[in-house]
Design an enzyme around this catalytic site. Structure first.
Site, PDB file in Angstrom:
ATOM      1  N   TYR A 231      40.281  30.390  25.444  1.00  0.00           N
ATOM      2  CA  TYR A 231      41.397  30.801  26.298  1.00  0.00           C
ATOM      3  C   TYR A 231      40.920  30.975  27.742  1.00  0.00           C
ATOM      4  O   TYR A 231      41.562  30.489  28.681  1.00  0.00           O
ATOM      5  CB  TYR A 231      41.952  32.111  25.751  1.00  0.00           C
ATOM      6  CG  TYR A 231      43.060  32.752  26.555  1.00  0.00           C
ATOM      7  CD1 TYR A 231      44.354  32.267  26.502  1.00  0.00           C
ATOM      8  CD2 TYR A 231      42.810  33.871  27.338  1.00  0.00           C
ATOM      9  CE1 TYR A 231      45.369  32.873  27.232  1.00  0.00           C
ATOM     10  CE2 TYR A 231      43.823  34.479  28.062  1.00  0.00           C
ATOM     11  CZ  TYR A 231      45.100  33.975  28.007  1.00  0.00           C
ATOM     12  OH  TYR A 231      46.095  34.578  28.716  1.00  0.00           O
TER      13      TYR A 231
ATOM     14  N   SER B  49      44.087  34.724  33.995  1.00  0.00           N
ATOM     15  CA  SER B  49      43.770  35.938  33.244  1.00  0.00           C
ATOM     16  C   SER B  49      42.384  36.455  33.571  1.00  0.00           C
ATOM     17  O   SER B  49      41.475  35.683  33.890  1.00  0.00           O
ATOM     18  CB  SER B  49      43.839  35.619  31.748  1.00  0.00           C
ATOM     19  OG  SER B  49      43.249  36.638  30.978  1.00  0.00           O
TER      20      SER B  49
ATOM     21  N   LYS C  13      42.176  28.732  30.911  1.00  0.00           N
ATOM     22  CA  LYS C  13      42.800  29.336  32.092  1.00  0.00           C
ATOM     23  C   LYS C  13      42.003  28.976  33.353  1.00  0.00           C
ATOM     24  O   LYS C  13      42.579  28.688  34.411  1.00  0.00           O
ATOM     25  CB  LYS C  13      42.872  30.855  31.931  1.00  0.00           C
ATOM     26  CG  LYS C  13      43.954  31.318  30.954  1.00  0.00           C
ATOM     27  CD  LYS C  13      45.358  31.034  31.475  1.00  0.00           C
ATOM     28  CE  LYS C  13      46.449  31.649  30.623  1.00  0.00           C
ATOM     29  NZ  LYS C  13      47.794  31.236  31.075  1.00  0.00           N
TER      30      LYS C  13
END
Lengths: 338, 338
Positions: A157, A129, A161
């Site tokens: 997050y 991402s 990732k």
């Protein structure tokens, strides 16, 4: 050819499955196109009805960690390609640290260990991402993100990732999988219901007014966003599986192309496509928690590697909205502008 | 003040303990200096005799993962600062993937989870490595590594260290620990026995000839190396614990200062310090496995952040050798040059 899609019942996973089923074959890793005999959708949710009705689709319902631990699940051993899209999303991971570590960090590691243990060396496309990039006062992002820009994630997050990218790179270097990490841009317009992603409003602010519903727009008009339509996003994911190792280049993750726009420009496009009555459904209620996350993400990329693979950004957001309307006629109540 | 050093019986851990015991106090995280009441050395090996004889030293012998799982080990809860130096080294991790994943990846995660569960928010100095940077044909390194250069590790050790940096950064951002990751340069001259590090010969090629023993020099003279003496390395580790959050700056790992030299220049320094009979003890036997790892590492850094903290590189390698000789008189058989 057999394919596994983790998060396969989610919006992107299901769209990827539909795309692959429609084309009927896939040319993996620079090789010749081969007919797709089976796609296994691994997801906590059941597959959408249209996919479940396709004889080539197998639905493996359950938590990814549990599915990986299931010694009976033969589809892992038969997979020529695995698309790893399953993840807890940004807002969830910020609110629940353990959830993110379990769903993103531990599950990605467990998937790589499973594939390594099988010795089948599948192509593995990992959906990373743009959230690996995070702006902070101590370390401002450059104005334009290049393929070699150092990620400095400002969310759990983003960290999870980025760690996934590193694991995929080393399991690939060691020859355990043929990994390709692609960094997805902010996807809009997503159909369906809102999810826990901090970026969810980028879709909701278009989708809900088109359906005649009020929708929050929790950040200022000048908030930049690097955006890609669902169609362009799936193109990037499929292209990653198709590229040969030499076409792909470094094992570092690839930034997918994006349209550099702003929330204000997105709202203006909504007004052009669906009129002032749609625009009037936007609630401009600031949400500091969402703003903090979204403001840390970059708005402008120079996706040189992706462009060299033939991938393109959306030309403008008006056409992205029109594509959504065409693809989701039942979700649109507004009378469109000519 | 209580301190824990993982890898505390190793060369760097023991030297760090001796340095801290000698200074008697430590000023953590921009605060005032406080007397050191206890240092716990966590290591699979027993503490060196001089450290074991100090009443302030506690030795916790055993595997780090086991020590972390031991609910009785109260020293974790009492630690104001943890120096995490324990690791499987580069050559070992390349030869034994599971060892590296267990000792570097899993153990660092387990340590962070332990400290988070305790809620004590200690200062945590994580020893990362220049090995996070890796040159490859698909992605050549720039000629000079800056603080913001993107790491592209080309070894499992480098990947595992880089993942550790990411975990430390996020556990710090979340307020679970006060983390500082420092990237150690190639340390030379290490005393003692050879270890499994691919970089081991950078010390052995000096240490062994000084002891009158033959030593391999497995890479060409023009191989660049970014080098730091044990003293400069420990300075950097201690300074990381002392710096306040604002002095430290971004949560990204900090490259420590290094002397940019080459294997040939190191050998020439050995000749100047210890004469041609020492030089004659070098066996120039190429080792492709070592060369492949060492050649992927960068040789030149601009350690701007570290310099802003007052840290310095060694001035020249001749004085590094002379320091080693002064500190390890029993390990030197050669008659030195005037």
């Amino acid at each position: 050819m057999q394919i596994v899609i983790t998060g396969g019942a989610g919006f992107l996973g299901a769209r990827l499955a539909r795309t692959l089923l429609a084309q009927g074959s896939l040319a993996l890793d620079g090789g010749p196109a081969q007919a797709i005999s089976r796609i296994t959708l691994v997801d906590r949710a059941a597959a959408p009805a249209d996919l479940a009705a396709d004889a080539r689709v197998h639905s493996a319902v359950g938590d990814l960690n549990a599915q990986l631990a299931d010694g009976e699940a033969g589809f892992w051993a038969q997979a020529d390609a695995v698309f790893h899209l399953a993840a807890a999303v940004s807002g969830e991971c910020e609110a629940d640290f353990d959830l993110g570590m379990r769903s993103n960090f531990a599950a990605t590691h467990a998937l790589l260990e499973k594939l390594r243990a099988l010795g089948t060396r599948p192509v593995l496309v990992f959906a990373s991402s743009l959230a690996v990039f995070g702006d902070s006062p101590a370390q401002p992002l450059p104005g334009v993100i290049e393929d070699h820009t150092l990620p400095t994630p400002q969310t759990s997050y983003g960290i999870q990732k980025f760690i996934g990218e590193q694991l995929v790179a080393d399991y690939t270097r060691k020859g355990f999988v043929r990994g390709r990490s692609v960094r997805l841009m902010t996807v809009s317009v997503r159909p369906g219901r809102p999810n826990g992603a901090a970026s969810g409003f980028f879709s909701g602010m278009i989708r809900e007014p088109l359906a005649g519903l009020r929708a929050p727009c929790p950040v200022p008009d000048d908030t930049p966003v690097a955006l890609a339509s669902p169609a362009r996003t799936i193109e990037g994911i499929v292209r990653a599986a198709e590229a040969s190792e030499s076409q792909w280049g470094p094992r570092t993750a690839m930034n997918l192309p994006s349209l550099a726009t702003t929330v204000g420009e997105m709202a203006a496009a909504l007004g052009r496509v669906a009129g002032p009555q749609a625009l009037a459904l936007l609630d401009r209620t600031p949400d500091p928690a969402i703003l903090r996350i979204v403001q840390s993400w970059p708005g402008r990329f120079n996706a040189a590697r992706a462009k060299a693979l033939g991938l393109m950004a959306d030309a403008d957001f008006d056409s992205v909205i029109r594509d959504y309307v065409r693809e989701n006629p039942d979700a649109v109540q507004q009378k469109l502008q000519a």
